[in-house]
Design a protein around this motif. Sequence first.
Motif, PDB file in Angstrom:
ATOM      1  N   GLU A   8      39.670  30.018  47.721  1.00  0.00           N
ATOM      2  CA  GLU A   8      39.784  29.469  46.365  1.00  0.00           C
ATOM      3  C   GLU A   8      39.179  30.429  45.343  1.00  0.00           C
ATOM      4  OE1 GLU A   8      41.374  26.834  45.285  1.00  0.00           O
ATOM      5  OE2 GLU A   8      42.085  26.425  47.311  1.00  0.00           O
ATOM      6  N   LYS A   9      38.036  31.016  45.708  1.00  0.00           N
ATOM      7  CA  LYS A   9      37.393  31.982  44.810  1.00  0.00           C
ATOM      8  C   LYS A   9      38.276  33.197  44.602  1.00  0.00           C
ATOM      9  CE  LYS A   9      32.973  34.363  44.159  1.00  0.00           C
ATOM     10  NZ  LYS A   9      31.642  34.635  44.753  1.00  0.00           N
TER      11      LYS A   9
ATOM     12  N   LYS B 264      41.578  33.240  44.880  1.00  0.00           N
ATOM     13  CA  LYS B 264      42.699  32.818  44.038  1.00  0.00           C
ATOM     14  C   LYS B 264      42.277  32.762  42.566  1.00  0.00           C
ATOM     15  CE  LYS B 264      45.156  30.085  47.528  1.00  0.00           C
ATOM     16  NZ  LYS B 264      45.607  28.730  47.924  1.00  0.00           N
ATOM     17  N   ALA B 265      41.081  32.192  42.333  1.00  0.00           N
ATOM     18  CA  ALA B 265      40.580  32.127  40.961  1.00  0.00           C
ATOM     19  C   ALA B 265      40.365  33.537  40.399  1.00  0.00           C
ATOM     20  CB  ALA B 265      39.270  31.344  40.913  1.00  0.00           C
ATOM     21  N   ALA B 266      39.874  34.444  41.260  1.00  0.00           N
ATOM     22  CA  ALA B 266      39.664  35.828  40.811  1.00  0.00           C
ATOM     23  C   ALA B 266      40.988  36.492  40.476  1.00  0.00           C
ATOM     24  CB  ALA B 266      38.930  36.620  41.889  1.00  0.00           C
TER      25      ALA B 266
ATOM     26  N   THR C 268      43.702  34.908  39.484  1.00  0.00           N
ATOM     27  CA  THR C 268      44.148  34.309  38.217  1.00  0.00           C
ATOM     28  C   THR C 268      43.416  34.928  37.030  1.00  0.00           C
ATOM     29  OG1 THR C 268      44.609  32.232  39.363  1.00  0.00           O
ATOM     30  CG2 THR C 268      44.386  32.143  36.968  1.00  0.00           C
ATOM     31  N   LEU C 269      42.092  35.073  37.179  1.00  0.00           N
ATOM     32  CA  LEU C 269      41.308  35.687  36.099  1.00  0.00           C
ATOM     33  C   LEU C 269      41.729  37.138  35.872  1.00  0.00           C
ATOM     34  CD1 LEU C 269      37.738  34.300  36.869  1.00  0.00           C
ATOM     35  CD2 LEU C 269      39.270  33.617  35.013  1.00  0.00           C
ATOM     36  N   GLU C 270      42.040  37.841  36.974  1.00  0.00           N
ATOM     37  CA  GLU C 270      42.486  39.231  36.845  1.00  0.00           C
ATOM     38  C   GLU C 270      43.809  39.303  36.081  1.00  0.00           C
ATOM     39  OE1 GLU C 270      43.666  43.065  39.671  1.00  0.00           O
ATOM     40  OE2 GLU C 270      43.121  41.139  40.563  1.00  0.00           O
TER      41      GLU C 270
ATOM     42  N   GLN D 248      44.956  37.077  33.958  1.00  0.00           N
ATOM     43  CA  GLN D 248      44.664  36.737  32.564  1.00  0.00           C
ATOM     44  C   GLN D 248      44.018  37.903  31.839  1.00  0.00           C
ATOM     45  OE1 GLN D 248      42.279  33.185  32.783  1.00  0.00           O
ATOM     46  NE2 GLN D 248      44.027  31.855  33.238  1.00  0.00           N
TER      47      GLN D 248
END
Length: 201
Positions: free
Chosen positions: A72-73, A75-77, A79-81, A83
């Motif tokens: 999950e982390k 995936k979030a990273a 997504t943040l990348e 963005q």
Amino acid sequence: MPDDVQLAPVASAPVRSDAALNGAQLDGVQRLIADQRKAAEALLSEVCALEERLKGEAKAAEAAQAFAAANEKAKAAVTLELQAKELAAATSESQRALATERKNVQTRIADLQQQLSVIEARAKECAAEETVAERKAAEAKERVVACQAASVAAQKEAKAAEEHAEALKKELPESAQKLVGISEVQTLAARISEQASALSR
């Protein structure tokens, strides 16, 4: 004596039987204890194996949870990348647009400054020409005034010459009153009068 000898085995036989019985019971008890010990050791071994399996399963569950959290982390990273990349691209595009606009504005300013320099030079020329024009206008006005005065004087002189010519003409005989010279004087006086009128306008 023989009876004693015979009786002795009879008297000792029960003792040996009891000892054998006690020995057999002791062996049975020892075997039972050994069997129970083996069973206890086997059960303890199973308990240890179960405990180890439970520990392994707990570690596996913790590892699975840690993997899920890390996934999950990640995936979030990602997504943040994405963005951050989109924001960086938008910011870069905005910077390029602003740089282009700045260059265009600077070019426009340079053009306006050049035009302003030309206009200022023309304004200076106009100021100098205006001064000359004012001087020439003042001279022209003075000349008009002088011409008007000369015109008035010429008209008076022409009028006087015409009157004098008329008076002389009346004194001459009728045949001489039509002399060409008198007519030319009158024509010249008329032309002087017209020019004076034109100058005074």
